[in-house]
Design an enzyme around this catalytic site. Structure first.
Site, PDB file in Angstrom:
ATOM      1  N   LYS A   1      38.091  13.467  32.926  1.00  0.00           N
ATOM      2  CA  LYS A   1      38.392  14.958  32.540  1.00  0.00           C
ATOM      3  C   LYS A   1      39.230  15.013  31.551  1.00  0.00           C
ATOM      4  CE  LYS A   1      41.325  17.698  34.255  1.00  0.00           C
ATOM      5  NZ  LYS A   1      42.228  18.479  34.875  1.00  0.00           N
TER       6      LYS A   1
ATOM      7  N   LYS B   1      50.536  17.096  27.044  1.00  0.00           N
ATOM      8  CA  LYS B   1      50.255  16.432  27.993  1.00  0.00           C
ATOM      9  C   LYS B   1      48.726  15.504  28.254  1.00  0.00           C
ATOM     10  CE  LYS B   1      49.210  15.062  32.561  1.00  0.00           C
ATOM     11  NZ  LYS B   1      49.229  15.846  33.892  1.00  0.00           N
TER      12      LYS B   1
ATOM     13  N   THR C   1      46.865  20.457  34.520  1.00  0.00           N
ATOM     14  CA  THR C   1      46.362  20.022  33.439  1.00  0.00           C
ATOM     15  C   THR C   1      44.940  20.567  32.886  1.00  0.00           C
ATOM     16  OG1 THR C   1      47.445  17.618  33.612  1.00  0.00           O
ATOM     17  CG2 THR C   1      45.604  17.958  32.062  1.00  0.00           C
TER      18      THR C   1
END
Lengths: 293, 293, 293, 293
Positions: free
Chosen positions: D238, D169, D93
């Site tokens: 994050k 995502k 990711t």
């Protein structure tokens, strides 16, 4: 000239004493009689009930919130018994909706209602240096103004609609609460880098933010001097809640006020309900894992 | 004494002209040469590249953001070619992380790095009345201070760690952005009740908020004077983003800054990217369905 | 067994028809008589006033909000005239404070109060497939449950304190509103990169978010099908406001609910007050300068 | 067919083992060799450096964040040494900006870059039941898909632009984080009234929110089972930070994501950095003065 005073909290007492100093005949009522007795020693007359305080040309009320005023002024029957032409000057910070309702109630009874919420803390009230936001029925405003000037640094007229003074008051208190939270966040930010928040505040108030509010509140925060409370934290929450409700009634989102409201609730949940509302700033340090105390 | 100046935007030019007025020998570089030529007419020397501007005892840089400074000062090789002992005074508002990195880079090369971000808009810079936040290697600070005083109203020392000046600058700009958004929301609140926002601002700046920042910005908002931009909206977004990043690096949540960041992004999405950052306040009126213009 | 029904909006009518289907004797009242007449054709009896609908063993009320219930059930005198032992089952989504007050009022009069707010939209009510959250005085709950099962897919008992069912209902509607706003923001995020929001929703509901609520609402958003409204946007604002008030009463900050509240107010200010509350999601696209329509 | 695998964390190992099971020749590299040795026992070849893992038809990388990938894939020289035509499938990711940069770097070198971020926790990866979002250079996608199917429940194609898979995502993980924070707030709301949060969650997941994500996370929250971490809290921060940055790059405000970001930072400041990101929900109880543990 006979002047009634209802509510002798730390703000109302300062107002009453300034009216007495001017030689007006003051008839005062307060829920707990102790405060009245103290004022009687200073020359005031004691009212047996709110209705008796309303037997005056002008009556000032300074109570904590809507429902208390509802009970003391309306529920007690004081308003019904008041003589036509009496002017009621409400110094309290109330909701816009309640101010509109009070204005209507007074009109129906041939009384005139003046909203005169004040800017300033108890020491400022005692010194007769309050800033007073004033709006309402013109003849009432004309009668109230010279009396307001007895304890005001300045009276700010805001037109014929009483609630306009209240919405401006709520906007000012919202701006103060936003400032307090911002001082807390900005202080916590520099604190994370080992810079004393007091140094940041010194720079801010020495330059762009050289304003009384910034000096007073950044000082309280830097010294963690949150007690005794000049204005308790739950009262700050109340005013921000009223600002949000006033905004919602006119489809005006206030995202900063929403954040401040949540911060007030959190502060109370963390046990700060008896502290001054400047303690709101402590939340930013607490959330960062570096509580102020 | 030879002084280099890198970056002649509307802030940098004001700085350079004040240095020239003081009789210092100024060697200037700017990406677009036009700005340099104008300064040459005022007595400055033209640097062919950043490295030439670095051939001086003290070099001032005033550039828009981290990556531009990276490219102009490091990427160009200027830093490598600079003589040991040279003092680089960075007046730009940069990220805390970048300031730390620059400090280390300078130390490795025997240069001294001073962070000296400024408070004030272009007119203030031209008038030599900026407030300068100053931190870094002590000998460099000692050398820089008398020069900073040539265009500063006051120099505020913040210790040996350069980035401390930057975090304080970010905290100040965050406080300004919070103030602008709050003025917008408070103005939109009273506007919903037919009260002129300018009247609210008059009361605020006449009482608790009698500060330069409140007077300047509430004036711009009341007059909807968002162009020409003294400080463009995207630069305000940049500074709030840097404040949030600096907070995150020290686990310091800044909920007000988060709201302000979203409001900046929305303002840009609505087409205000070329306006002054005071236009941030217009968002509160737009969200309420009562746009200012 | 005689069952009263008060309030024949698009939810209440579905409830009443399912009671009729079961062969119960239904006596119905509604402010606008048209809705009652339609039900009379289906076999119901028409109540001349709320008090007549209260002349039943169990009375269901399904009204829009606190003050309407106050007026119809209390103000009309229906409660005073009701026979001791009558069970009042309030299906409406009301505030926690109001539910507590109603519970006390009923106890004083020897009536039993059951809170039974429902999860589901009008089509689900008509199909008799609602999920019913049920709490209150045990004997009342025992009497109400078999009747609730006539239009419920499932009845979820929540104890003896009526308001517990209401706070759970508010928590569920807050979670739905948070989901709608999140779908809007997530959709606007991918839309900014040229990815169809519907593709994101297809992936979400095909994997981690394979839930009825996500399928229903992401479908409405992807098809911009915000009218006719199954649940109007201002009702969504009301429920989030009640959740925030319930949180404040227990010192529980709800920052997500605050953001959603502001988004609802903004949507109404932008003219979406008659749309379904799924239109809340459109705000994220509007704020990004890419309105859905 | 030779397949490279770079990064054997708890996700990457599951992927590698499923590739081995299928009989592919797997050459693996990991910073700490222990993880590789374990895999060698299962039949994998050990790569001396990332470049050796890139000597394969298809290389999968599963690393924690942008700068690690930058260092391992670019900094190590692996990309430069890779044979033209090699397909690099990045399962990590990463930020949208980094994905665009990687895509360009690969094109320059005649390599094909495929973004294939995955939905699912370590146990799901081990079971070969991940949902894979896949986008990038068509021939690379064609080559990658059958391999992805070896550990995927489903592969979701998202077109030719690699970063589209990444933005989807990020949108999914933002939606998950929003759900976790909402479950925390809704749970804290009912908890304030003595209703067990687990009862609320039971009702939610039994009705409108009957989705895997709600069942998994509400279960972890109700049982306060925040360790061991399937996905650590700082990784959640994050991803929300990357979603906010991706939104800002397209002028898309994400107010819910901003609130969630602040909540993550606060959780880390309160000492939850090693817990599962479901611990985000604990913040709502902590802020209400009723910590979960």
């Amino acid at each position: 000239m006979r002047v009634g005073v209802i509510g002798l909290g730390n703000m109302g007492e300062g107002v009453a004493r300034n009216l007495l100093k001017s030689g007006r005949e003051v008839v005062a009522w307060n829920r707990s009689p102790a405060a009245v007795d103290a004022l009687v020693e200073a020359g005031a007359l004691k009212a047996a009930d709110p209705a008796e305080a309303f037997r005056a040309e002008v009556v000032f009320s300074m109570l904590s919130q809507d429902d208390v005023i509802e009970e003391v002024v309306v529920g007690s029957g004081a308003l019904e018994k008041a003589a036509a032409g009496t002017t009621h000057v409400n110094l309290s910070t109330v909701s816009v909706a309640f101010a509109d309702r009070m204005e209507a109630l007074h009109q129906e009874r041939g009384l005139s209602y003046v909203a005169a919420p004040v800017l300033g803390r108890p020491d400022v009230a005692a010194a007769g240096q309050l800033n007073v936001l004033c709006a309402g029925e013109p003849s009432g405003v004309a009668k109230a103004t010279p009396l307001l000037e007895l304890f005001a640094k300045q009276v700010w007229p805001l037109g014929d609609r009483a609630s306009n003074a209240n919405v401006v008051k709520l906007a000012c208190n919202f701006a103060l609460a936003s400032m307090i939270e911002t001082l807390g966040e900005a202080g916590a930010l520099v604190d994370g880098y080992g810079v004393e928040p007091s140094r940041l505040y010194e720079i801010m108030t020495g330059t762009l933010f050289a304003a009384p509010a910034y000096k007073t509140y950044s000082g309280l925060i830097a010294e963690r001097k949150f007690s005794p409370a000049g204005f308790k934290l739950p009262l700050g929450l109340k005013d921000v809640r009223l600002a949000l409700a006033a905004g919602e009634a006119r489809q005006t989102p206030l995202p900063i006020a929403s954040v401040v409201r949540d911060a007030f609730i959190e502060a109370i949940a963390q046990g700060d309900q008896d502290k001054d509302w400047s303690a709101l700033a402590a939340g930013a340090f607490r959330r960062a894992g570096r509580p102020l105390d």
